[in-house]
Design a protein around this motif. Structure first.
Motif, short mmCIF file in Angstrom:
data_model
loop_
_atom_site.label_atom_id
_atom_site.label_comp_id
_atom_site.label_asym_id
_atom_site.label_seq_id
_atom_site.Cartn_x
_atom_site.Cartn_y
_atom_site.Cartn_z
N LEU A 102 0.84 -1.19 0.00
CA LEU A 102 0.00 0.00 0.00
C LEU A 102 0.88 1.24 0.00
CD1 LEU A 102 -2.69 -0.99 2.66
CD2 LEU A 102 -3.10 -0.65 0.21
N VAL A 103 0.61 2.15 -0.90
CA VAL A 103 1.32 3.42 -0.97
C VAL A 103 0.28 4.53 -0.87
CG1 VAL A 103 2.86 4.89 -2.31
CG2 VAL A 103 3.09 2.40 -2.44
N GLY A 104 0.56 5.54 -0.06
CA GLY A 104 -0.40 6.60 0.13
C GLY A 104 0.24 7.95 0.34
N GLN A 105 -0.62 8.95 0.53
CA GLN A 105 -0.17 10.33 0.65
C GLN A 105 -0.89 11.01 1.80
OE1 GLN A 105 2.19 11.35 -1.55
NE2 GLN A 105 2.49 13.30 -0.50
N THR A 106 -0.14 11.78 2.59
CA THR A 106 -0.69 12.58 3.67
C THR A 106 0.23 13.79 3.82
OG1 THR A 106 -1.34 12.58 6.00
CG2 THR A 106 0.58 11.25 5.42
N ARG A 107 0.15 14.48 4.95
CA ARG A 107 1.07 15.59 5.17
C ARG A 107 2.47 15.07 5.50
NH1 ARG A 107 -2.56 19.46 9.08
NH2 ARG A 107 -4.22 19.92 7.56
N PRO A 108 3.49 15.83 5.15
CA PRO A 108 4.85 15.41 5.47
C PRO A 108 5.03 15.12 6.95
CG PRO A 108 4.89 17.26 3.95
CD PRO A 108 3.46 17.08 4.38
N ASN A 109 5.71 14.00 7.24
CA ASN A 109 6.10 13.60 8.59
C ASN A 109 4.92 13.21 9.48
OD1 ASN A 109 8.86 14.24 7.96
ND2 ASN A 109 8.35 16.40 8.31
N ALA A 110 3.74 13.04 8.91
CA ALA A 110 2.59 12.61 9.71
C ALA A 110 2.73 11.13 10.08
CB ALA A 110 1.29 12.84 8.95
N THR A 111 2.13 10.76 11.21
CA THR A 111 2.07 9.35 11.61
C THR A 111 0.77 8.76 11.11
OG1 THR A 111 3.39 9.75 13.60
CG2 THR A 111 2.04 7.76 13.57
N VAL A 112 0.86 7.64 10.41
CA VAL A 112 -0.32 7.01 9.80
C VAL A 112 -0.53 5.64 10.45
CG1 VAL A 112 -1.44 6.31 7.67
CG2 VAL A 112 0.22 8.18 7.64
N ASP A 113 -1.72 5.44 10.99
CA ASP A 113 -2.10 4.15 11.57
C ASP A 113 -2.89 3.38 10.52
OD1 ASP A 113 -2.95 2.02 13.09
OD2 ASP A 113 -3.39 3.22 14.86
N VAL A 114 -2.34 2.25 10.06
CA VAL A 114 -2.94 1.47 8.97
C VAL A 114 -3.37 0.11 9.53
CG1 VAL A 114 -2.63 0.50 6.67
CG2 VAL A 114 -1.40 2.59 7.33
N ARG A 115 -4.62 -0.25 9.27
CA ARG A 115 -5.15 -1.55 9.69
C ARG A 115 -5.78 -2.22 8.47
NH1 ARG A 115 -6.87 -3.99 14.53
NH2 ARG A 115 -8.65 -5.40 14.31
N VAL A 116 -5.40 -3.49 8.23
CA VAL A 116 -5.92 -4.24 7.09
C VAL A 116 -6.50 -5.55 7.61
CG1 VAL A 116 -5.42 -5.28 4.85
CG2 VAL A 116 -4.17 -3.23 5.58
N THR A 117 -7.75 -5.81 7.28
CA THR A 117 -8.39 -7.07 7.65
C THR A 117 -8.86 -7.77 6.39
OG1 THR A 117 -10.53 -5.97 7.94
CG2 THR A 117 -9.15 -6.23 9.89
N SER A 118 -8.99 -9.10 6.46
CA SER A 118 -9.45 -9.88 5.32
C SER A 118 -10.64 -10.72 5.73
CB SER A 118 -8.33 -10.79 4.79
OG SER A 118 -8.02 -11.80 5.73
N ARG A 119 -11.52 -10.99 4.75
CA ARG A 119 -12.67 -11.85 4.99
C ARG A 119 -13.03 -12.53 3.67
NH1 ARG A 119 -16.07 -13.05 8.76
NH2 ARG A 119 -15.05 -11.58 10.15
N VAL A 120 -13.40 -13.79 3.78
CA VAL A 120 -13.74 -14.58 2.59
C VAL A 120 -15.13 -15.15 2.75
CG1 VAL A 120 -13.08 -16.48 1.09
CG2 VAL A 120 -11.32 -15.21 2.31
#
Length: 386
Positions: free
Chosen positions: A303-321
């Motif tokens: 995953l590649v993304g964009q926010t403000r410079p030097n911001a802390t990003v909390d990323v959570r990914v879940t899967s379901r089938v």
């Protein structure tokens, strides 16, 4: 939707103990969007704890006064605290049973407040696992007079079944027997009426209150015009001498590389909740590598993304089938991680794939960013395994 503190007090058990008069209590600082939810059950022991200070109609929080206690232990120095957000990620699993969170703080008027809520952490139990699902129709179709054989390798002492998803329309359940420790075998004598152009073989194990699934990496084909010799499993669960046994195709289902590196060239606003073209960089993250509703292939993605410079990003990914809306292959958290954007606001995380990447797996990606006592609204996109 945000809930007022008084509403949570009335219906949810989130308590505030103002050290002030009743009139002051009615104007008290509000705490909303807590996680885990108030009185929630079966919470994973590695869960994060978070909430938001709602200062829309009340005085600001004195950040230096905030103390976060979990089960009576002060964890403030291991927490993230901003003017409208707090979070804590335990370094060790929470103990089973009830856990209690307490937030003490003062507002800008010097009024002391204490908010607390509880949730229940699930009891530890040995996880039921499916390590592989194989079958003897991976390379050649089976015809009348042959025997279809599927083998599940997993946790011993479970109840086992093989679910045969037939051309994406129906599910046929075959009971499996444990022929040796952790080896389960199911068979089906193929009749002239059996025709299957593409079958998905799913192994299911159940023990106590746990159910887990795994899928074979190759489809099954039944063709009335095909021939072959019958298959009789031996006591070890091997497929024996068969006309079409490929000898264990487990794990070959990884048919592609890491698709997350396939950045399509800088998505400038197509993502749900993303940057819509403002000249000022938004704090709310947007994903440039994937669009909402897009597909991924192979095992794992970036995953590649964009926010403000030097911001802390909390990323959570879940899967379901879910297959045909009938067979739920379960869900899992693949990633729960904080990353820091670079000086251009770019951030990147590697998402590990599920144990077996089953077509149709749905991935929910949720990200929120914080910088200089400001926390963004979360961005959420959904991706599908092709």
């Amino acid at each position: 939707m945000k809930k007022s503190l008084l509403t949570l007090l009335a219906v949810s058990g989130l308590l505030i103990s103002p050290i002030a008069s009743p009139q002051q209590a009615a104007l008290a600082q509000r705490v909303v969007d807590v996680s885990p939810d108030v009185n929630s059950q079966n919470v994973p022991p590695d869960t994060s704890i978070s909430g938001q200070f709602d200062t829309s109609n009340t005085p600001a929080v004195d950040l230096n006064s905030v103390r976060i206690l979990v089960n009576g232990q002060d964890v403030t120095n291991r927490s993230t605290v901003t003017r409208n957000f707090f979070s804590y990620r335990p370094t060790q699993p929470l103990p089973p049973g009830q856990s209690r969170v307490q937030i003490d703080y003062r507002n800008a008027n010097g009024e002391q407040r204490s908010v607390n809520w509880a949730f229940t952490v699930q009891q530890p139990q040995a996880a039921v696992q499916v390590s592989s699902v194989t079958h003897n129709a991976a390379s050649n179709p089976l015809g009348p007079g042959t025997t279809f054989l599927a083998t599940i390798n997993g946790t011993p002492g479970s109840q086992a079944a093989v679910l045969l998803i037939q051309d994406g329309r129906t599910v046929r359940e075959l009971q499996a027997q444990e022929v040796s420790s952790g080896v389960y075998v199911a068979t089906l004598n193929i009749q002239s009426s059996d025709r299957l152009n593409e079958g998905i073989v799913v192994g299911r194990l159940r023990r106590q209150n746990q159910t887990t699934f795994g899928a074979a990496s190759q489809p099954v084909v039944f063709n009335p015009n095909a021939g072959g010799t019958a298959v009789v499993p031996d006591s070890s669960g091997s497929t024996g001498n068969t006309g079409g046994n490929t000898g264990g195709n487990t794990g070959s289902g990884n048919t592609g590389g890491n698709t997350g590196s396939g950045n399509t060239g800088g998505n400038t606003g197509g993502n749900t909740g993303g940057n819509t073209g403002s000249t000022t960089q938004q704090l709310q993250p947007s994903f440039t590598s994937h669009r909402n509703g897009g597909e991924v292939s192979g095992s794992g993605f970036t995953l590649v993304g964009q926010t403000r410079p030097n911001a802390t990003v909390d990323v959570r990914v879940t899967s379901r089938v879910s297959v045909l809306g009938v067979v739920n292959l379960g869900g899992q958290t693949l990633l729960d991680e904080e990353v820091t954007a670079d000086r251009n606001g770019r951030f990147e995380v590697e998402v590990p794939g599920p144990r077996i990447p089953v077509p149709g797996t749905r991935y929910t990606v949720r990200a929120a960013a914080s910088l200089n006592n400001e926390t963004s609204r979360p961005t959420e996109i959904t991706l599908t395994q092709d």
